[in-house]
Design an enzyme around this catalytic site. Structure first.
Site, PDB file in Angstrom:
ATOM      1  N   LEU A 121     102.687 164.046  11.999  1.00 23.28           N
ATOM      2  CA  LEU A 121     102.186 163.010  11.104  1.00 23.28           C
ATOM      3  C   LEU A 121     100.916 163.538  10.443  1.00 23.28           C
ATOM      4  CD1 LEU A 121     102.632 159.833  13.340  1.00 23.28           C
ATOM      5  CD2 LEU A 121     104.235 160.815  11.687  1.00 23.28           C
ATOM      6  N   GLU A 122     100.871 163.497   9.117  1.00 18.52           N
ATOM      7  CA  GLU A 122      99.732 164.043   8.385  1.00 18.52           C
ATOM      8  C   GLU A 122      99.166 163.007   7.419  1.00 18.52           C
ATOM      9  OE1 GLU A 122     100.223 168.102   6.960  1.00 18.52           O
ATOM     10  OE2 GLU A 122     101.971 168.381   8.266  1.00 18.52           O
ATOM     11  N   ASN A 123      97.984 163.290   6.923  1.00 16.95           N
ATOM     12  CA  ASN A 123      97.261 162.357   6.058  1.00 16.95           C
ATOM     13  C   ASN A 123      97.016 161.037   6.780  1.00 16.95           C
ATOM     14  OD1 ASN A 123      95.962 161.509   3.696  1.00 16.95           O
ATOM     15  ND2 ASN A 123      97.853 160.728   2.786  1.00 16.95           N
TER      16      ASN A 123
END
Length: 324
Positions: A121-123
């Site tokens: 999971l990014e941002n």
């Protein structure tokens, strides 16, 4: 993850499933599987409610099992070409959605024959830090008793800054406590929207690793290795360039590939007919320097983004260093 007793360096390859007809990840795995311990299949999108979408790659699963390559289901929040911050924050911070996500991940890995899950999971908004760590903890407590592994891919950072917009949500110590492996994304030191420069200069990578081992057991850490570069104009947005393409692109333009001695990465400049452009990327030589760094710090291994885009020469480098 399988026990690589015969090797001193674990190798994971990220395996995106992009669009029909893109077989480069599979082709790379097929050609180089003796040097690959596991792949993380970038194909399962997690939404705000904790639901997953995505389908398994049957050809991959059929090839991996007899060739002793473990396959992880990678869950992500990329939607429409970018990482969905709202969806990530919602699923991580709402207990009901987070619990649903955990059960859905368990159903996925158990139902489709995966060895475990890789969370990418990014941002993630800084306010989601506690929720992210809780998610890794909940996954570990639910999946590990069932025989499945839990790993996390996290942004690179050189210090703890909880307010940082990109990396502030990732508490290395908390994540390292619960995840069996932590893939540090030691790339994108320079990116398309910024100024031109190395994707991963050796000094910057070492600073990231020094911080990481102060928070995470080093035998849980996989250092990210880029298999790409960026091509920047004199002004404006850069563009991604697979390492394999960069190797052929330079001679096709009639230019030699140089070496940035300080950063320990290849680079070249060329003229596209209207302006001067500069390329920085990663090749076998720069990968060798980084693997030596990982081994020097006693890390578990490396994680390559992405299979199929690499300089083919990196596999010779990996083969040489795995048994040393």
């Amino acid at each position: 993850m399988k026990d690589t007793k015969a090797a001193t360096l674990e190798v994971l390859g990220y395996y995106p499933i992009d669009y029909p007809g893109d077989k480069v990840s599979y082709q790379s795995l097929e050609a180089h599987h003796p040097h690959i311990d596991s792949v993380a299949v970038f194909n399962y999108c997690l939404d705000a409610g904790g639901h997953l979408t995505g389908e398994p790659d049957r050809a991959l699963m059929e090839f991996a099992r007899p060739n002793h390559v473990e396959v992880l289901a990678l869950i992500h929040n990329m939607r429409g070409g970018s990482f969905d911050r709202w969806a990530a924050h919602t699923v991580l911070t709402e207990p009901t959605a987070r619990a649903r996500a955990v059960e859905n991940v368990l159903g996925l890995v158990s139902g489709q024959g995966y060895s475990g899950v890789n969370v990418d999971l990014e941002n993630v908004a800084p306010a989601g830090a506690a929720g992210y760590t809780a998610f890794i903890k909940d996954l570990a407590h639910r999946l590990r008793p069932e025989g499945f592994s839990v790993s996390a891919s996290v942004p690179a950072k050189v210090s703890d800054d909880p307010s940082h917009g990109w990396s502030g949500a990732f508490d290395y110590a908390g994540i390292g406590k619960y995840a069996e492996e932590v893939m540090i994304m030691t790339y994108d030191e320079h990116w398309p929207g910024g100024k031109a420069g190395p994707v991963a200069s050796i000094d910057w990578v070492e600073r990231v690793i020094k911080y990481a081992v102060s928070r995470i057991p080093r035998k849980k850490i996989l250092m990210g290795v880029a298999a790409y570069g960026y091509d920047w104009p004199a002004w404006g947005q850069g563009r991604a360039l697979p390492a394999a393409k960069a190797l052929s692109h330079a001679p096709a333009r009639g230019v030699a590939i140089g070496w940035d001695e300080q950063a320990k990465v290849p680079t070249y400049t060329y003229h596209d007919g209207s302006s001067q452009r500069v390329v920085y990327f990663e090749n076998a030589r720069s990968t060798a320097v980084k693997i030596d760094l990982a081994k020097g710090y006693g890390l578990r291994g490396i994680a390559i983004w992405r299979l199929g885009h690499e300089d083919p020469g990196i596999w010779r480098v990996i083969a040489e260093r795995r048994g040393k």
